[in-house]
Write an enzyme that holds these catalytic residues in place. Structure first.
Site, PDB file in Angstrom:
ATOM      1  N   THR A 142      -9.078   1.197 -10.096  1.00 56.98           N
ATOM      2  CA  THR A 142      -8.381  -0.032  -9.702  1.00 56.98           C
ATOM      3  C   THR A 142      -8.493  -1.176 -10.717  1.00 56.98           C
ATOM      4  OG1 THR A 142      -8.857   0.682  -7.429  1.00 56.98           O
ATOM      5  CG2 THR A 142      -8.122  -1.556  -7.675  1.00 56.98           C
ATOM      6  N   SER A 200      -8.026   0.850   2.825  1.00 59.24           N
ATOM      7  CA  SER A 200      -8.433   0.443   1.482  1.00 59.24           C
ATOM      8  C   SER A 200      -9.698  -0.407   1.567  1.00 59.24           C
ATOM      9  CB  SER A 200      -7.307  -0.385   0.863  1.00 59.24           C
ATOM     10  OG  SER A 200      -7.713  -0.962  -0.354  1.00 59.24           O
ATOM     11  N   SER A 201     -10.344  -0.573   0.407  1.00 63.65           N
ATOM     12  CA  SER A 201     -11.446  -1.540   0.295  1.00 63.65           C
ATOM     13  C   SER A 201     -11.034  -2.729  -0.550  1.00 63.65           C
ATOM     14  CB  SER A 201     -12.647  -0.885  -0.377  1.00 63.65           C
ATOM     15  OG  SER A 201     -13.083   0.198   0.382  1.00 63.65           O
ATOM     16  N   ARG A 228       0.843  -1.204   0.000  1.00 58.14           N
ATOM     17  CA  ARG A 228       0.000   0.000   0.000  1.00 58.14           C
ATOM     18  C   ARG A 228       0.876   1.252   0.000  1.00 58.14           C
ATOM     19  NH1 ARG A 228      -5.123   1.529  -1.265  1.00 58.14           N
ATOM     20  NH2 ARG A 228      -6.214   2.671   0.362  1.00 58.14           N
ATOM     21  N   GLU A 277      -3.614   8.088  -3.639  1.00 54.92           N
ATOM     22  CA  GLU A 277      -4.127   7.171  -2.610  1.00 54.92           C
ATOM     23  C   GLU A 277      -4.390   7.844  -1.269  1.00 54.92           C
ATOM     24  OE1 GLU A 277      -5.800   3.884  -3.093  1.00 54.92           O
ATOM     25  OE2 GLU A 277      -4.036   4.043  -4.374  1.00 54.92           O
ATOM     26  N   GLY A 324     -13.703   0.888  -5.969  1.00 55.61           N
ATOM     27  CA  GLY A 324     -13.796   1.713  -4.762  1.00 55.61           C
ATOM     28  C   GLY A 324     -14.370   0.893  -3.625  1.00 55.61           C
ATOM     29  N   GLU A 343      -5.763   4.503  -7.230  1.00 60.31           N
ATOM     30  CA  GLU A 343      -6.937   5.112  -6.576  1.00 60.31           C
ATOM     31  C   GLU A 343      -7.923   5.640  -7.614  1.00 60.31           C
ATOM     32  OE1 GLU A 343      -9.676   5.513  -4.493  1.00 60.31           O
ATOM     33  OE2 GLU A 343      -9.318   7.615  -4.940  1.00 60.31           O
ATOM     34  N   THR A 398      -3.853  -0.616  -7.754  1.00 60.91           N
ATOM     35  CA  THR A 398      -4.588   0.646  -7.931  1.00 60.91           C
ATOM     36  C   THR A 398      -3.681   1.855  -8.001  1.00 60.91           C
ATOM     37  OG1 THR A 398      -6.422   1.944  -6.977  1.00 60.91           O
ATOM     38  CG2 THR A 398      -4.846   1.060  -5.425  1.00 60.91           C
ATOM     39  N   ASP A 430      -7.765   8.325   0.214  1.00 61.23           N
ATOM     40  CA  ASP A 430      -8.506   7.232   0.877  1.00 61.23           C
ATOM     41  C   ASP A 430      -8.513   7.411   2.400  1.00 61.23           C
ATOM     42  OD1 ASP A 430      -9.381   5.917  -1.340  1.00 61.23           O
ATOM     43  OD2 ASP A 430      -8.102   4.171  -1.140  1.00 61.23           O
TER      44      ASP A 430
HETATM   45  N1  GLY Z   1      -8.266   3.171  -3.687  1.00 59.31           N
HETATM   46  C1  GLY Z   1      -9.070   2.023  -3.718  1.00 59.31           C
HETATM   47  C2  GLY Z   1      -8.919   1.203  -2.499  1.00 59.31           C
HETATM   48  O1  GLY Z   1      -7.836   1.101  -1.989  1.00 59.31           O
HETATM   49  O2  GLY Z   1      -9.855   0.644  -2.012  1.00 59.31           O
END
Ligand code: GLY
Length: 593
Positions: free
Chosen positions: A414, A478-479, A127, A451, A500, A434, A432, A454
């Protein structure tokens, strides 16, 4: 130019894929390398299968990824005896060129790996990381109010230290067999000789032209002569080719401690309208982190994924864990969607309260997935109408927590990569930058992420801290939900999606479609979407799911028909081999042998 002619011209795979000295490299004569013609034929067959709604089948290896060029690059590696980690490097190198709006060297990723030799599941966190100079007020104006989303996104302020290059190298170091440099040959060849711009990329450039034009470098690339690149046009990116050559020849050293780090820092800090605070020290300190996988039990399977700083694994696990005690009749049954939708809302309430980077905030990871907690939360679904209100629960934890609910905005973006190799290893990686086109800043032929948006723009709510607030050196929540499902310790499903925060319900419902309703990989990813995160039921417009609008409204939901652009890539490891599906909503395909 067609891939076939690039390969025939010897431009592809100029570097040997397997180093002579690699002790466990597979001898070429033991592999079943695909010819260029076979690769082109395989792409055509995969596209036909997808159009017909049929899963692709294979016996030895398979990959499902977001673009045919990237699929071909990965397939070539796998057919020559490369591992899923090798193929991922080749796929990611090409995705960063042909799908630059979604992922690339300027972004971050999470990877879940099943190792066939040891039977072990590992998760790697690549990340992006906030600069040490970042403060909780990063996305607030002088009066402490949150910035408008795109005022925060576009420019240097939103850029975190990219993690994808380091993750590619770390995955290859741990699990690769192929020569590192050879894995970049497809990407280099395509960048230097050109690739055909896809309809999706052209549409997205046209829709974002104004923002892209703010960076002269991104503007010159995506808007040559001031007009957006067109579908079918040949696009060359020699700067990206050089970045890949540097990565191939020298590894990630120059990226984190040399030329590229300097160039990225300068670009971020010198952005006149919206400068950021990244420094070369932030790059030098970057590291990929191994995290414990998070797994939840569902219908006799273990649903395993990425823990914090992603909410993906925990929230997918919570949704399914709450559904475990309920019967989900079938995809036409509004009550099944009531259960799925409200389980999702309850999961999102916990996510908003508790989940953030666990290196900075204590996260009740075990409590959130504890069976008795999920039974209690799942029991809230036992009525027959929509829950009137939803709030975070109180999972067991050995810390006292006083946290406010998060307000981060996440828009769809993503890419997801699913791979099974001929050794039985499985890889699930969501990657990603983002937002589509990230910060819109371009360096070295690739886009820099946004990013950091987020994170929650507010740091506190009524004086109570928000777990996912900006802090120096922290990773934004993140998701992304790269998932591997195990049955009796062996992988049976590899899946994930962009989208997202909708990634979480996309993945959860696709697993229900397969595990509860018996849909195959292609049917499961194609199944029309019904998604509920925060109350409103989003229903995929123009699909059979719209027939459920009226019954769901009757249960008390507000419904909204809309486009829901998932990018699910799924492989099922079944009795008769491998079965793959690629999302019909995007350009991805499945290749296998
Ligand atoms: N930016 C998308 C995620 O990390 O969920």
């Amino acid at each position: 130019m067609k891939l076939t002619s690039l390969i025939a011209a010897g431009i592809f795979f100029a570097a040997p894929l397997f180093a002579q000295e690699a002790s466990d490299a597979v001898a070429p004569e033991t592999t079943t390398e695909l010819s260029a013609v076979a690769l082109d034929e395989a792409v055509a067959a995969a596209q036909l299968a997808k159009a017909a709604g049929e899963a692709v089948t294979a016996q030895s290896w398979m990959l499902s990824v977001a673009n045919p060029y990237a699929a071909q690059a990965g397939a070539k590696v796998l057919s020559e005896g490369g591992t899923a980690a090798d193929a991922m490097v080749a796929v990611q190198a090409v995705l960063g060129l042909v799908e630059p709006q979604s992922s690339g060297l300027g972004g971050g990723a999470f990877l879940v790996w099943y190792d066939a030799k040891t039977g072990r599941l590992s998760t790697l966190d690549g990340r992006e990381t906030a600069p040490l100079a970042a403060r909780p007020t990063l996305f607030q104006d002088g009066a402490g109010q949150p910035l408008k989303f795109f005022d925060a996104v576009v420019g240097g302020r939103s850029v975190g230290v990219p993690g994808t290059p380091a993750l590619m190298q770390e995955a290859h170091r741990r699990w690769g067999k192929a020569n590192w440099a050879g894995l970049f040959s497809s990407g280099v060849a395509l960048a230097e000789s050109g690739f055909t711009v896809s309809a999706r990329l052209a549409d997205m450039v046209a829709g974002d032209a104004e923002r892209l034009a703010r960076d002269p470098v991104a503007g010159a690339y995506f808007l040559p002569d001031g007009r957006p690149v067109k579908a079918g046009e040949l696009l060359k990116n020699p700067n990206y080719g050089q970045s890949l050559r540097d990565l191939a020849g020298m590894g990630v050293g120059p990226f984190y401690n040399g030329k590229l780090a300097k160039e990225i820092v300068a670009k971020v800090r010198n952005d006149v309208a919206n400068p950021g605070v990244l420094s070369e020290i932030d790059f030098a300190l970057y590291e990929v982190r191994e995290r414990p996988p998070v797994c939840a039990a569902y219908r006799g399977h273990d649903i395993c994924g990425m823990g914090p700083p992603s909410s993906g694994g925990l929230t997918v696990g919570q949704i399914l864990g709450m559904l475990e005690q309920h019967v989900l009749t079938d995809a036409q049954d509004a009550n099944a969607w009531r259960l799925i939708g409200d389980a999702s809302r309850l999961g999102f309430a916990d996510r908003g309260r508790y989940i953030a980077d666990s290196d900075f905030v204590p996260v009740p990871t075990e409590g959130l997935l504890a069976p008795d907690y999920l039974v209690k939360r799942g029991a809230l679904l036992s009525g027959d109408t929509a829950l009137e209100s939803v709030a975070a629960g109180t999972p067991e934890f050995d810390h006292s927590l006083n946290l406010a609910d998060d307000e981060a905005i996440e828009l769809p973006s993503t890419s997801h990569i699913s791979i099974v190799d001929s050794y039985g290893n499985a890889l699930s990686m969501t990657t990603t930058i983002e937002n589509a086109f990230g910060s819109r800043l371009m360096v070295g032929g690739f886009l820099l992420n946004n990013e950091l948006t987020d994170f929650s723009f507010r740091s506190h709510s009524d004086g109570v801290p928000i777990a996912n607030r900006v802090e120096p050196g922290k990773r934004p929540r993140s998701s992304m939900a790269p998932t591997i499902v195990l049955k009796d310790g062996k992988p049976v499903v590899v899946v994930g999606s962009p989208g997202g925060s909708r990634i979480i319900p996309y993945v959860a419902k696709t697993l229900v479609a397969h595990l509860d309703w018996g849909l195959d990989a292609q049917q499961a990813v194609s199944l029309p979407h019904l998604i509920n995160r925060f109350g409103t039921y989003d229903i995929e417009e123009g699909t059979s799911a719209e027939a459920l609008s009226t019954p769901l409204q009757g249960m008390g939901y507000e419904v909204k028909a809309r486009a829901l652009n998932s990018g699910l890539h799924m492989i099922v490891l079944g009795e008769g081999g491998l079965f793959g599906g690629a999302d019909p909503r995007r350009e991805g395909i499945v290749l296998g042998q």
